[in-house]
Design an enzyme around this catalytic site. Structure first.
Site, short mmCIF file in Angstrom:
data_model
loop_
_atom_site.label_atom_id
_atom_site.label_comp_id
_atom_site.label_asym_id
_atom_site.label_seq_id
_atom_site.Cartn_x
_atom_site.Cartn_y
_atom_site.Cartn_z
NE ARG A 549 -2.44 -0.84 3.56
CZ ARG A 549 -3.09 -0.43 4.64
NH1 ARG A 549 -4.29 0.08 4.53
NH2 ARG A 549 -2.52 -0.52 5.82
CB SER A 610 6.69 -6.46 6.84
OG SER A 610 5.91 -5.29 6.88
CG ASP A 664 4.97 -6.05 9.59
OD1 ASP A 664 4.36 -6.92 8.93
OD2 ASP A 664 5.94 -6.31 10.33
#
Ligand code: G6P
Ligand code: BGC
Ligand code: BGC
Length: 924
Positions: A549, A610, A664
């Site tokens: 995203r 992440s 993350d």
């Protein structure tokens, strides 16, 4: 061979001495005989009324209507399929209740080949009256003794025996081997049994007897045994009809119509228990004074009214009451009565069957009446035959009306106008009573003309059928053992979880000290959670979860506003070259900026990346190794912020200010920390899994400073890569690891996270299929396809509502045809795999919060954990299992789990905002 009614019909304690009060002799008794016979005549309209009303009650009961309670019970029997002839083996069958005051033991050998049959060996034992009316334990001990006596005569040695228990009374079944007696019928009245599991009572009695090791694997109603005993060549029979001492029927109903079952496919055998049908509207008009008298004197007043008009235990009694009445009124036997004529149970079914049998002739009738101590005149014999015929004809007609109701139900259930069906019949009323079956057939043809019914007499009273069910149950029981064996390694004990917690603590301590440990405990250079004074617009990237995203995060007084867009990372890019991957990322950023009208603006950017990175600073992160299916080349060992900046550099006219790179877990902690200052732990359970937390800086050997805190990215996905989890690893975990692109790595993650749970389930299902436990041992191409069993299926399958329907829908989409037992087992596999994952995750969180508590020397710690990840969020039970495990293993920590709403992109923006705020403070 004992007579049907002999012992079964006991006088009810305290029943009034002269039951026939209602039976007055008319002043003119010349019409008495035709009058009495007339009472037993049932009209077509009345039979249809009974058919309709019984059908209504059946459908009310199927819908689970509680009040008014339907007149029939419609009890599911857990028999889901008629035999497919493959069942084989030796089985012991114990029949109790079908034949009234006797029980039967059979040795049945199933050949497993269509049509091949071995004559069962059997023995009948009379049940003493005091046993039928005494304490339940006495009855079951009696049965266990008969079993031993029967087996003593056979060369069974000490082999384990499998027994099918034919128990012919109304029972709530909750499994093929679990059945609770609702109420006794047919002259049985043992205490301490109603409401009990009769299989357990028999097991206890066999245990007490202690002579043979007998495993009771199935309990079935005699109607089911009769239906299942139907020769496959002829059938399959889909209705089982018994008229012996009692009467009842079962039939194969569509499972979706049975409200109490959570099934929407396939069929299930329902025991109608029509003996209790007593709809006064329908039965009232056909009930005679003799029926009321019989009921009044019976052991179960007001119960089994329909059975008392049909069952062999009662036909003789009805005839006796009529004959006694006619004799008292001087119409028969010159008004003379005999003790046998006045004694309840004095006339038995076979008396009636013989006397009514036109071929028996008057002579035989005389003989029987003389045996009853009567001195019949010639005309008497004829009258007696008429009475017998009237009582039995009515019984057969009523039975036909009930059967016609079942046939109508089958038509409804299968939405068929016409029906071709085979009905298995069993019971001595069929065997002994010459005309019963023909009257039944004729009446059924009248009441259900659109049904083509073939009646198949069961050869051995259903013994074979009970053995069939036992064979199926034995197979299922064996499968259940194999399933338990296969799933046992997934079932972790408290001790095992506490050991994982302790091992993780140890690995954390070593990792923080920079010693060899499977937990890298990476400093993130995030020293504080947001204090709410952050402000500004920030770009954020979120790479590493299910979706990539790009976000615009506006942090203002009124709070945080987020605009984001999801972009896909094709597998070829995730596993292509590093340059290609980062160019793709920059393409997405540019696309987002254009769409948001931000082109040309150089907003501070926070990069949620992440994957395990050694951070040298907030904006420096050296990728240690890829995980979760990423494998872009030339990235490991590189500073991914540099790789991003180089990609930005390669793209003309784009300016971006990469301020921070965060994991993350850190982004999630910060994002939740913005709302709740207690949030000092970040947890991800999604494609991958990991956790971070605020550690005391003094404990972080690799970062200078003794005061303050540092957020540590534990990278717990790699926990156990040193083999410390091998004792928990199953063969299925090994298969998943072998097939992964990072074999031997991320072992803890591969037991917990979304990328792997579906594969663990798939490998477990393949194993169970290879054992023949699932899908009849049929391995399908589909199930051998990697990643075809998505982890999201676990969440759908384990949803509390519609569980088995979900299983079917999902597995049928995978090209698998399955039985309801298969569906149940797949559900259990999913539950075992996800439960282990949640518990391991809980053990990890317990280790972290206990570390924080001890760091601060607190008796009790209150802390919040920010959580994100599809598996944690979507799985119906995962989060509660994690919380329960943490409560169990860290009782001195009060832990609140906060589900992050905006993902870690917001967190990355907040880390960037904090960095910008701190940078401004140092500038001024
Ligand atoms: C959210 C966070 C991501 C994180 C992901 C993990 O989307 O914003 O940073 O990686 O959850 O869950 P997932 O199930 O997508 O792997
Ligand atoms: C019982 C049924 C049984 C029937 C025939 C009835 O009294 O309630 O369970 O099937 O008799 O034996
Ligand atoms: C990565 C972690 C990440 C986790 C959750 C793991 O595979 O190594 O860095 O936090 O997945 O996305």
């Amino acid at each position: 061979m004992d007579s049907i009614g002999s012992l079964g019909l006991q006088q009810r304690e305290g029943a009034p001495s002269c039951p026939q009060e209602g039976l007055r002799c008319p002043s003119n008794s010349s019409e008495l005989v035709p009058e009495c016979l007339q009472q037993f005549r049932v009209t077509g309209a009345q039979l249809r009324q009974i058919q309709t009303s019984l059908l209504d009650s059946m459908e009310q009961a199927l819908k689970g209507q509680a009040s008014p309670a339907p007149a029939v019970r419609m009890l599911p029997t857990y028999v889901g399929s008629t035999p497919h002839g493959t069942e084989k083996g030796d089985f012991v069958v114990l029949e109790l209740g079908a034949t009234g005051a006797s029980l039967r033991v059979l040795w049945v050998t199933l050949m497993g080949i269509e049509g091949h049959k071995m004559e069962p060996r059997s023995q009948e034992f009379m049940i003493p009256q005091e046993v039928m009316l005494g304490p339940g334990q006495q009855l079951f001990d009696f049965a266990a003794r008969c079993l031993s006596e029967f087996l003593d005569a056979l060369p069974v040695g000490n082999q384990g025996l499998q027994l099918g228990f034919s128990f012919s009374f109304p029972c709530h079944q909750t499994g093929l081997d679990k059945s609770t007696l609702i109420s006794w019928t047919k002259g049985f009245r043992c205490s301490g049994v109603e409401g009990q599991d009769v299989v357990q009572l028999l097991r206890d009695a066999i245990q007490r007897q202690g002579t043979y090791s007998i495993d009771v694997v199935a309990v079935v109603n005699d109607t089911v045994g009769t239906m299942m005993g139907c020769e496959p060549g002829v059938g399959p029979c889909e209705v089982g009809l018994v008229v012996d001492t009692g009467t009842n029927a079962c039939y194969m109903e569509e499972a979706r119509h049975v409200a109490v079952l959570d099934e929407d496919r396939g069929r299930v055998c329902i025991s109608v228990e029509w003996g209790s049908f007593s709809d006064d509207g329908a039965l009232g008009p056909v009930l005679t004074i003799f029926d009321r008298t019989l009921d009044h004197e019976s052991l179960n007043l007001g119960a089994q009214r329909f059975e008392k008009m049909i069952g062999g235990l009662y036909l003789g009694e009805l005839v006796r009451l009529v004959l006694a009445h006619l004799a008292r009124c001087g119409v028969l036997f010159g008004g003379y009565t005999s003790p046998a004529l006045l004694r309840q149970g004095g006339i038995l079914l076979e008396h009636v069957a013989e006397m009514e049998d036109p071929s028996a002739g008057a002579a035989r009738v005389h003989a029987i009446l003389q045996d009853l101590g009567l001195n019949p005149r010639a005309s008497d014999a004829e009258f007696v035959q008429h009475v017998c015929a009237a009582v039995c004809t009515r019984a057969a007609q009523l039975c036909a009306a009930a059967l016609a109701a079942v046939l109508s139900r089958l038509q409804h259930s299968r939405e068929q106008q016409t029906l071709q069906i085979a009905v298995a019949t069993g019971g001595r009323v069929f065997e002994r009573h010459p005309r019963f079956l023909s009257i039944l057939q004729e009446t059924v043809m009248l009441l259900a003309p659109e049904c083509d019914v073939s009646f198949i007499p069961s050869v051995d009273g259903g013994g074979q059928g009970v053995a069939m069910v036992t064979a199926v149950a034995a197979r299922l029981a064996a499968h259940r053992c194999l399933l338990e064996e296969t799933l046992a390694p997934f079932r972790l004990t408290r001790e095992q979880l506490a050991a994982v917690q302790a091992q993780m603590r140890e690995a954390m301590a070593k990792g923080l000290q920079g010693e060899a440990s499977s937990l890298r405990m990476l400093p993130t250079y995030v020293r504080a959670t947001p204090d709410g004074s952050e402000r500004g617009d920030f770009l954020a990237l979120d790479l590493g979860g299910t979706n990539f995203r790009v976000l615009l995060v506006r942090v203002a007084t009124g709070g945080v506003q987020i605009t984001s867009q999801i972009y896909s990372i094709p597998e070829c890019v995730a596993q292509g070259s590093g340059q290609q991957l980062f160019d793709h990322i920059v393409d997405c950023i540019v696309d987002f900026q254009e769409k948001q009208g931000l082109s040309g603006q150089s907003l501070p950017l926070g990069f949620t990346f992440s994957f395990p990175c050694t951070q040298l600073g907030l904006d420096q992160g050296i990728l240690l190794n890829w995980t979760k299916g990423f494998n872009a080349s030339d990235c490991e060992g590189q500073d991914v912020v540099c790789l991003l900046r180089e990609a930005i550099g390669r793209r003309q006219a784009v300016e971006l200010n990469v301020v921070a790179i965060v994991n993350d877990t850190v982004g999630t902690m910060m994002s939740c920390g913005y709302e709740d200052p207690h949030c000092e732990v970040g947890l991800i359970v999604g494609t991958g899994t990991n956790a971070c937390y605020m550690e005391e800086l003094r404990n972080v050997a690799s970062v200078a400073g003794d005061s303050g805190h540092m957020c540590i990215n534990m990278e717990w996905g790699a926990f156990g890569d040193d083999g410390s989890l091998s004792m928990l690893s199953t063969r299925f975990d090994a298969s998943v690891d072998q097939a992964s692109i990072n074999t031997g790595k991320q072992r803890f993650e591969k037991m917990i996270s979304g990328m792997y749970l579906g594969e663990i389930v798939r490998h477990t299902l393949l194993h169970l299929t290879s054992l023949g436990v699932l899908f009849r041992g049929q391995q399908t191409q589909h199930l051998q396809t990697r990643d075809i069993f998505k982890t999201k299926f676990l969440s759908e399958i384990e949803s509390d509502s519609l569980a088995l329907r979900q299983v079917r829908a999902i597995l049928e989409d995978l090209g698998l045809s399955l039985t309801s037992d298969d569906a149940l087992m797949v559900l259990e596999v999913c539950q075992a795999v996800s439960q282990r994952a949640a518990q391991l995750c809980g053990a990890g969180v317990a280790a972290v919060v206990e570390k924080i508590r001890e760091n601060r020397g607190l008796e009790e710690l209150t802390v919040s954990v920010g959580v994100d990840g599809t598996l944690y969020k979507l799985h119906p039970h995962f989060s509660s299992l994690v919380a329960a495990t943490v409560r169990e293993l860290a009782p001195r920590c009060v832990v609140t789990f906060l589900q992050s709403e905006d993902g870690s992109g917001k967190g990355a923006a907040l880390v960037t905002a904090v960095a910008c705020r701190l940078a401004q403070m140092t500038c001024v």
